[in-house]
Scaffold this motif. Structure first.
Motif, PDB file in Angstrom:
ATOM      1  N   VAL A  85      48.963  36.548  37.599  1.00  0.00           N
ATOM      2  CA  VAL A  85      48.102  37.594  38.139  1.00  0.00           C
ATOM      3  C   VAL A  85      48.610  38.991  37.775  1.00  0.00           C
ATOM      4  N   LEU A  86      49.851  39.098  37.267  1.00  0.00           N
ATOM      5  CA  LEU A  86      50.416  40.415  36.991  1.00  0.00           C
ATOM      6  C   LEU A  86      49.544  41.226  36.042  1.00  0.00           C
ATOM      7  N   LEU A  87      48.926  40.565  35.056  1.00  0.00           N
ATOM      8  CA  LEU A  87      47.995  41.265  34.165  1.00  0.00           C
ATOM      9  C   LEU A  87      46.550  40.817  34.376  1.00  0.00           C
ATOM     10  N   GLY A  88      46.338  39.988  35.350  1.00  0.00           N
ATOM     11  CA  GLY A  88      44.979  39.515  35.611  1.00  0.00           C
ATOM     12  C   GLY A  88      44.751  38.135  35.039  1.00  0.00           C
ATOM     13  N   ARG A  89      44.432  37.187  35.887  1.00  0.00           N
ATOM     14  CA  ARG A  89      44.136  35.843  35.406  1.00  0.00           C
ATOM     15  C   ARG A  89      42.801  35.832  34.666  1.00  0.00           C
ATOM     16  N   LYS A  90      42.652  34.868  33.779  1.00  0.00           N
ATOM     17  CA  LYS A  90      41.438  34.798  32.962  1.00  0.00           C
ATOM     18  C   LYS A  90      40.178  34.678  33.807  1.00  0.00           C
ATOM     19  N   ASP A  95      36.236  43.734  38.096  1.00  0.00           N
ATOM     20  CA  ASP A  95      36.098  44.326  39.423  1.00  0.00           C
ATOM     21  C   ASP A  95      36.942  43.603  40.468  1.00  0.00           C
ATOM     22  N   GLU A  96      37.229  42.338  40.251  1.00  0.00           N
ATOM     23  CA  GLU A  96      37.955  41.550  41.250  1.00  0.00           C
ATOM     24  C   GLU A  96      39.467  41.669  41.127  1.00  0.00           C
ATOM     25  N   HIS A  97      39.971  41.950  39.928  1.00  0.00           N
ATOM     26  CA  HIS A  97      41.420  41.972  39.754  1.00  0.00           C
ATOM     27  C   HIS A  97      42.048  43.109  40.548  1.00  0.00           C
ATOM     28  N   ARG A  98      43.184  42.796  41.200  1.00  0.00           N
ATOM     29  CA  ARG A  98      43.981  43.794  41.897  1.00  0.00           C
ATOM     30  C   ARG A  98      45.408  43.721  41.363  1.00  0.00           C
ATOM     31  N   ASP A  99      45.871  44.802  40.780  1.00  0.00           N
ATOM     32  CA  ASP A  99      47.209  44.878  40.209  1.00  0.00           C
ATOM     33  C   ASP A  99      48.252  44.637  41.302  1.00  0.00           C
ATOM     34  N   PRO A 100      49.069  43.576  41.200  1.00  0.00           N
ATOM     35  CA  PRO A 100      50.081  43.320  42.236  1.00  0.00           C
ATOM     36  C   PRO A 100      51.060  44.474  42.426  1.00  0.00           C
ATOM     37  N   GLY A 101      51.457  45.124  41.318  1.00  0.00           N
ATOM     38  CA  GLY A 101      52.332  46.285  41.454  1.00  0.00           C
ATOM     39  C   GLY A 101      51.663  47.399  42.239  1.00  0.00           C
ATOM     40  N   GLY A 102      50.373  47.575  42.019  1.00  0.00           N
ATOM     41  CA  GLY A 102      49.628  48.574  42.775  1.00  0.00           C
ATOM     42  C   GLY A 102      49.511  48.214  44.240  1.00  0.00           C
ATOM     43  N   VAL A 293      40.732  47.945  49.660  1.00  0.00           N
ATOM     44  CA  VAL A 293      40.827  47.493  48.277  1.00  0.00           C
ATOM     45  C   VAL A 293      41.012  45.982  48.169  1.00  0.00           C
ATOM     46  N   ASN A 294      41.296  45.328  49.296  1.00  0.00           N
ATOM     47  CA  ASN A 294      41.470  43.876  49.258  1.00  0.00           C
ATOM     48  C   ASN A 294      40.144  43.133  49.221  1.00  0.00           C
ATOM     49  N   PRO A 296      36.899  41.917  47.500  1.00  0.00           N
ATOM     50  CA  PRO A 296      36.446  41.792  46.105  1.00  0.00           C
ATOM     51  C   PRO A 296      35.225  42.654  45.788  1.00  0.00           C
ATOM     52  N   LYS A 297      34.418  42.951  46.811  1.00  0.00           N
ATOM     53  CA  LYS A 297      33.205  43.726  46.581  1.00  0.00           C
ATOM     54  C   LYS A 297      33.472  45.225  46.464  1.00  0.00           C
ATOM     55  N   THR A 298      34.710  45.647  46.772  1.00  0.00           N
ATOM     56  CA  THR A 298      35.042  47.074  46.674  1.00  0.00           C
ATOM     57  C   THR A 298      35.127  47.469  45.208  1.00  0.00           C
ATOM     58  N   LYS A 299      34.249  48.393  44.806  1.00  0.00           N
ATOM     59  CA  LYS A 299      34.207  48.845  43.420  1.00  0.00           C
ATOM     60  C   LYS A 299      34.247  50.357  43.384  1.00  0.00           C
ATOM     61  N   LEU A 300      34.486  50.911  42.198  1.00  0.00           N
ATOM     62  CA  LEU A 300      34.446  52.348  42.022  1.00  0.00           C
ATOM     63  C   LEU A 300      33.014  52.844  42.107  1.00  0.00           C
TER      64      LEU A 300
END
Length: 300
Positions: A85-90, A95-102, A293-294, A296-300
């Protein structure tokens, strides 16, 4: 509902202990030079959330074993290559990916307690972005090597670092740090203002940070710390808006039990014993609307 005690929190890549109001967290993924993993991100988020919620905690201090070569060697590249998940799973959408470091950076930056990091080794990638920039205070070993490999890997700086670094050192210096691919030392002109103290020996870093933490824990009102951090992180759009926020915060704190105790302690020339708790301050704080931000529907 009562909070779980620290031993009840299942932590595998960090260890944590609470003493005299200081929650001390130590990175312990020594088999991979404290590389940043998905599990480490979960551990850090859980323990910072625990520290935020527990009124016994006055200061949260993160460090690593000084015997290790690196404070944090950045993302676990084996995990990244396997599709973590660190770079996003396939299967994640953009819109759903959340950077773990972030997510870790948010749990530190938004924490209502004072946060301090004692960097007693080299810091690469995430060891600089997610594990330094969101903290209130940073102590570091003068010999630490800071490397940001993101652009050479074809990715980009993570952990909200583009936002945080420009706020901390200014746009020009942040641009130089993030775009130059340079290996830096803490006393670099672009970096040195980040640090509360730069220590000559690795073994000096944690004691210096711990001494500083003890002073804050013993002398500062926790709710006043919370308000001050809120005003720093969520100021008004104009100086007039800030004046209104300041004025209300000053009035609330001045009329509080803490304010009464602080004045008495000052007049009696003794150490204060502040009675107000962060968990009990819910009627006005936070005064801003946060985005979840947790979801999934939260978008910019």
């Amino acid at each position: 509902m009562s909070l779980p005690e620290l031993p009840a929190i299942d932590l595998t890549e960090i260890v944590a202990s609470l003493q005299d109001g200081i929650l001390l967290i130590t990175l312990r993924n020594s088999r991979k030079t404290n590389s940043f993993t998905e599990k480490m991100s979960h551990d850090l988020i859980r323990v910072f959330q625990w520290g935020d919620a527990d009124d016994r905690v006055r200061v949260i201090l993160l460090t690593a074993d000084p015997k290790e070569r690196a404070f944090c060697a950045g993302a676990d590249m084996e995990e990244v290559i396997k599709g973590s998940v660190l770079l996003g799973r396939k299967e994640d959408s953009e819109d759903e990916h959340r950077d773990p470091g972030g997510q870790v950076a948010l749990s530190i930056y938004n924490n209502r307690k004072v946060t301090i990091v004692a960097v007693n080794g080299h810091a690469w990638g995430s060891g600089f972005t997610s594990l330094q920039l969101p903290f209130d205070f940073r102590f570091i070993w003068a010999g630490a090597e800071i490397t940001l490999p993101f652009l050479r890997l074809g990715i980009l700086p993570e952990s909200t670092s583009t936002y945080l670094l420009s706020r901390l050192v200014g746009q020009s210096r942040a641009t130089s740090i993030l775009l130059s691919n340079a290996k830096m030392r803490p006393d670099s002109p672009n970096l040195s203002s980040l640090y509360q103290d730069i220590l000559p020996n690795k073994e000096d870093v944690l004691p210096a940070a711990l001494s500083f933490a003890k002073t804050i824990a013993a002398t500062s009102a926790p709710v006043s710390i919370t308000y001050t951090k809120g005003l720093l992180h969520h100021p008004g759009m104009t100086i007039e808006e800030n004046h209104l926020l300041d004025s209300r915060a000053i009035k609330r704190r001045g009329a509080s039990k803490d304010g009464e105790e602080g004045l008495k302690a000052f007049m009696q020339r003794r150490s204060p014993n502040f009675p107000d708790t962060v968990s009990g301050e819910t009627s006005w704080y936070p005064w801003w609307k946060s985005r979840d931000v947790n979801q999934p529907k939260t978008k910019l």
